[in-house]
Scaffold this active site. Structure first.
Site, PDB file in Angstrom:
ATOM      1  N   ASP A  80       1.702 -18.623 -14.735  1.00 51.39           N
ATOM      2  CA  ASP A  80       0.347 -18.910 -15.201  1.00 51.39           C
ATOM      3  C   ASP A  80      -0.643 -18.960 -14.040  1.00 51.39           C
ATOM      4  O   ASP A  80      -1.761 -18.465 -14.147  1.00 51.39           O
ATOM      5  CB  ASP A  80       0.312 -20.249 -15.923  1.00 51.39           C
ATOM      6  CG  ASP A  80       0.816 -20.162 -17.344  1.00 51.39           C
ATOM      7  OD1 ASP A  80       0.111 -20.632 -18.250  1.00 51.39           O
ATOM      8  OD2 ASP A  80       1.917 -19.634 -17.547  1.00 51.39           O
ATOM      9  N   CYS A 121       8.732 -23.171 -16.198  1.00 49.09           N
ATOM     10  CA  CYS A 121       7.277 -23.015 -16.247  1.00 49.09           C
ATOM     11  C   CYS A 121       6.701 -22.864 -17.647  1.00 49.09           C
ATOM     12  O   CYS A 121       7.405 -22.888 -18.643  1.00 49.09           O
ATOM     13  CB  CYS A 121       6.865 -21.883 -15.314  1.00 49.09           C
ATOM     14  SG  CYS A 121       7.138 -22.335 -13.576  1.00 49.09           S
ATOM     15  N   ASP A 122       5.396 -22.646 -17.686  1.00 48.38           N
ATOM     16  CA  ASP A 122       4.549 -22.931 -18.831  1.00 48.38           C
ATOM     17  C   ASP A 122       5.001 -22.352 -20.177  1.00 48.38           C
ATOM     18  O   ASP A 122       5.081 -23.064 -21.164  1.00 48.38           O
ATOM     19  CB  ASP A 122       3.120 -22.451 -18.545  1.00 48.38           C
ATOM     20  CG  ASP A 122       2.527 -23.154 -17.343  1.00 48.38           C
ATOM     21  OD1 ASP A 122       3.143 -23.093 -16.266  1.00 48.38           O
ATOM     22  OD2 ASP A 122       1.452 -23.741 -17.456  1.00 48.38           O
ATOM     23  N   LYS A 123       5.231 -21.068 -20.263  1.00 45.72           N
ATOM     24  CA  LYS A 123       5.618 -20.470 -21.542  1.00 45.72           C
ATOM     25  C   LYS A 123       7.111 -20.224 -21.613  1.00 45.72           C
ATOM     26  O   LYS A 123       7.647 -19.955 -22.686  1.00 45.72           O
ATOM     27  CB  LYS A 123       4.870 -19.145 -21.751  1.00 45.72           C
ATOM     28  CG  LYS A 123       3.371 -19.262 -21.602  1.00 45.72           C
ATOM     29  CD  LYS A 123       2.783 -20.350 -22.473  1.00 45.72           C
ATOM     30  CE  LYS A 123       1.359 -20.671 -22.109  1.00 45.72           C
ATOM     31  NZ  LYS A 123       1.195 -21.383 -20.837  1.00 45.72           N
ATOM     32  N   CYS A 194       4.403 -26.532 -10.389  1.00 50.11           N
ATOM     33  CA  CYS A 194       3.301 -27.175  -9.682  1.00 50.11           C
ATOM     34  C   CYS A 194       3.369 -28.696  -9.823  1.00 50.11           C
ATOM     35  O   CYS A 194       3.799 -29.212 -10.851  1.00 50.11           O
ATOM     36  CB  CYS A 194       1.970 -26.651 -10.196  1.00 50.11           C
ATOM     37  SG  CYS A 194       1.765 -24.866  -9.911  1.00 50.11           S
ATOM     38  N   GLU A 443      -6.331 -19.129 -20.848  1.00 55.28           N
ATOM     39  CA  GLU A 443      -6.822 -20.448 -20.461  1.00 55.28           C
ATOM     40  C   GLU A 443      -8.188 -20.339 -19.805  1.00 55.28           C
ATOM     41  O   GLU A 443      -8.438 -19.414 -19.020  1.00 55.28           O
ATOM     42  CB  GLU A 443      -5.852 -21.113 -19.486  1.00 55.28           C
ATOM     43  CG  GLU A 443      -4.523 -21.474 -20.105  1.00 55.28           C
ATOM     44  CD  GLU A 443      -3.557 -22.099 -19.127  1.00 55.28           C
ATOM     45  OE1 GLU A 443      -2.561 -22.666 -19.579  1.00 55.28           O
ATOM     46  OE2 GLU A 443      -3.805 -22.009 -17.903  1.00 55.28           O
ATOM     47  N   SER A 469      -5.785 -25.129 -19.109  1.00 55.18           N
ATOM     48  CA  SER A 469      -4.641 -25.492 -18.293  1.00 55.18           C
ATOM     49  C   SER A 469      -4.413 -26.986 -18.416  1.00 55.18           C
ATOM     50  O   SER A 469      -5.356 -27.759 -18.633  1.00 55.18           O
ATOM     51  CB  SER A 469      -4.908 -25.124 -16.834  1.00 55.18           C
ATOM     52  OG  SER A 469      -3.990 -25.778 -15.978  1.00 55.18           O
TER      53      SER A 469
END
Length: 556
Positions: A80, A121-123, A194, A443, A469
């Site tokens: 991302d 991570c995100d997805k 992160c 985002e 985000s």
């Protein structure tokens, strides 16, 4: 009862399959044990996945020690952060369905007995959880852990978001380019997801809260030895789940999803959770809508607070006890009897965890805020709901009314912000960025960070049918449904229209009459789709609205 893998490995009918495995070095002894698929999103393009080879090796050790045979395959994963603020962000959310689909296809084609999913991570994490719920096999999720924070800047340890804030400060003349480069060199000192509570770490915490990851494993830093020890224990646990016949939907169900929403609200998790939790619920065959989400969030106080809502990062949160400490604190609100991937109930997993009651983790009697970390709004601007994050909004900004300044794309808004066209008191409207309109629902990360860097974060609001985000802060509202591309009211907002945001009352309205709204909508026509080929074209055609999790339906 004969296992899935043994049905296609019995001699003599399936000797050919044994031959295929033996060509790769597997032995008869290996093939007589439970075959455990490892879906690994390792790559050298995503910081949160850079260490997943080592994590996978530790998982394999655990599987072998417990009497199973690991079989590994690759899964895609995009970053991302690298995709933020440009055309690449449109491709991020759609990867979630590709990840879920690819895991389903490989696991079913090879008839594995259980599945370990490795991603951070995100997805990637929600896509993996969706696959587990869809497959309904013994499953466990292992993440690679967050990165450490960088040198302190303005009272908090720096991280990758410090850079975009720095760009805004550079534009204002507050810092030099040399200082920006110094931040660039130092803000991300290790691999890992992160170090703030963005979507990646939110979803790893949710995976633990829903029971799909080992207790207190979510936020172990990527570079700590405990990360590999936890991975090894996860390998042992999956074999135990296979032997006990504990499948994913015994873990992911209505009760555990409710637990996950409460945990997310109690830690002030990313608004993206409001997309991913309904999507996971859909795959688990659980009826769960945004009204249910808000009911749980509204009644769950904010227990833990970290960046972007505070100066502390997720490493500090882990060292304060992490997910189980918070869950133990809100234990009276949880469904303790749900099964988890440890082979024990959630209540059993939480035994012995006590709240430290420090600056990061508070108590139920003395929370950071009585209002939960996420909120679902509705009104004539969002008839089918919208989502915001009170945990990242200053108390005096929870109500905001101002004239709209309207943009039909993220890029258009970012350019206007950089030209200093956005003024204090305005409500920035960014539309045609929903699941269909984007397409891909990007985002609005950069817009909020630029406003922050320019000193406008507590002077303007931003509403969008796109998303945000998990690192954004300020008065923002996303996921507006119906989206502009589908003819939602946000499509007909005009410059100067007065928009009212009232988060405590869960309202999002535009101050025009019903007659005026109807007249504008009758004159509106859908713009031509931005994309006419490739996977984004497919996604834009098939994706459901944000209030339904932006899913692609996989059943009637």
């Amino acid at each position: 009862m004969e296992s899935r893998s043994q049905r296609i490995l019995k001699r003599p009918e399936w000797s050919i399959n044994r031959a295929y495995y033996k060509s790769m070095g597997y032995t008869d002894s290996d093939l007589d044990k439970p075959i455990i698929g490892i879906a690994n999103a390792w790559s050298t393009t995503v910081p949160g996945h850079y260490n997943l080879r080592k994590v996978s090796d530790a998982v394999k050790e655990g599987i072998r020690a417990a009497g199973g045979t690991p079989v590994e395959f690759g899964v895609i994963g995009a970053c991302d952060g690298i995709a933020e603020g440009h055309e690449g962000m449109r491709y991020i959310l759609p990867t979630r369905d590709i990840i879920a689909n690819s895991i389903e296809l490989v696991v079913q084609a090879h008839q594995y007995d259980g599945i370990v999913m490795i991603g951070s991570c995100d997805k990637i994490v929600p896509g993996m959880l969706m696959a587990a719920a869809r497959l309904d096999l013994p499953s466990i999720l292992v993440n690679g852990g967050p990165m450490l924070g960088g040198p302190e800047i303005h009272g908090r340890k720096s991280d990758t978001t410090s850079i975009i804030e720095g760009v805004g400060k550079l534009s204002n003349g507050e810092i030099t380019e040399e200082k920006l480069i110094e931040m660039e060199d130092q803000c991300a000192p290790t691999c890992g997801s992160c170090s703030f509570l963005g979507t990646a770490n939110t979803m790893c915490c949710i995976a633990e809260a829903i029971g799909m990851s080992l207790t207190q494993s979510a936020m172990i830093p990527a570079v700590y030895k405990e990360r590999l020890l936890s991975a090894q224990k996860s390998g042992e646990a999956i074999v135990d789940l296979v032997k006990k016949g504990i499948n994913a939907r015994q873990v992911i169900n209505k009760k555990s999803i409710e637990n996950a929403v409460r945990l997310c609200s109690a830690i002030g998790g990313s608004t993206n959770a409001a997309l991913h939790i309904p999507a996971i619920a859909y795959e688990a065959r659980v009826d769960f809508d945004m009204e249910s989400f808000d009911t749980l969030s509204r009644s769950t106080p904010l227990i833990a607070k970290m960046n972007p809502a505070a100066t502390f990062n997720v490493i500090d949160f882990h060292e304060s006890g992490g997910v189980p400490v918070v869950m133990n604190e809100i234990r009276s609100m949880l469904n303790e009897d749900v099964m988890t991937s440890t082979g024990k109930t959630m209540g059993e997993n939480l035994e012995g965890y006590l709240s430290p009651n420090n600056e990061i983790v508070k108590t139920l009697e003395n929370p950071h805020s009585a209002m939960g970390g996420l909120a679902v709004l509705a009104g004539n601007l969002a008839p089918n709901t919208a989502v915001t994050k009170p945990a990242a909004i200053k108390e005096d900004m929870l109500k905001f009314t101002g004239p709209a300044i309207v943009f039909d794309s993220e890029q258009e808004a970012n350019e206007a912000i950089m030209r200093h066209e956005v003024k204090a008191g305005q409500v920035v409207v960014i539309r045609y960025e929903g699941p269909k309109g984007g397409p891909g629902m990007p985002e609005m990360f950069k817009a909020m960070k630029l406003l922050y860097g320019m000193g406008l974060a507590d002077k303007v609001a931003l509403v969008t049918d796109g998303r945000f985000s998990g690192t954004n802060n300020g008065t923002f509202v996303g996921h507006i449904s119906p989206e502009a591309q589908e003819g939602g009211p946000i499509a007909v907002v005009e410059n100067g229209d007065i928009i009212e945001i009232d988060i405590p009352e869960r309202k999002l309205n535009i101050e025009i009459s019903d007659e005026e709204m109807k007249s504008r909508l009758e004159k509106w026509t859908a713009p031509k789709a931005r994309v006419s080929e490739g996977y984004l074209y497919i996604y834009g055609k098939l994706a459901e609205s944000a209030d339904k999790g932006a899913i692609i339906k996989t059943r009637d």
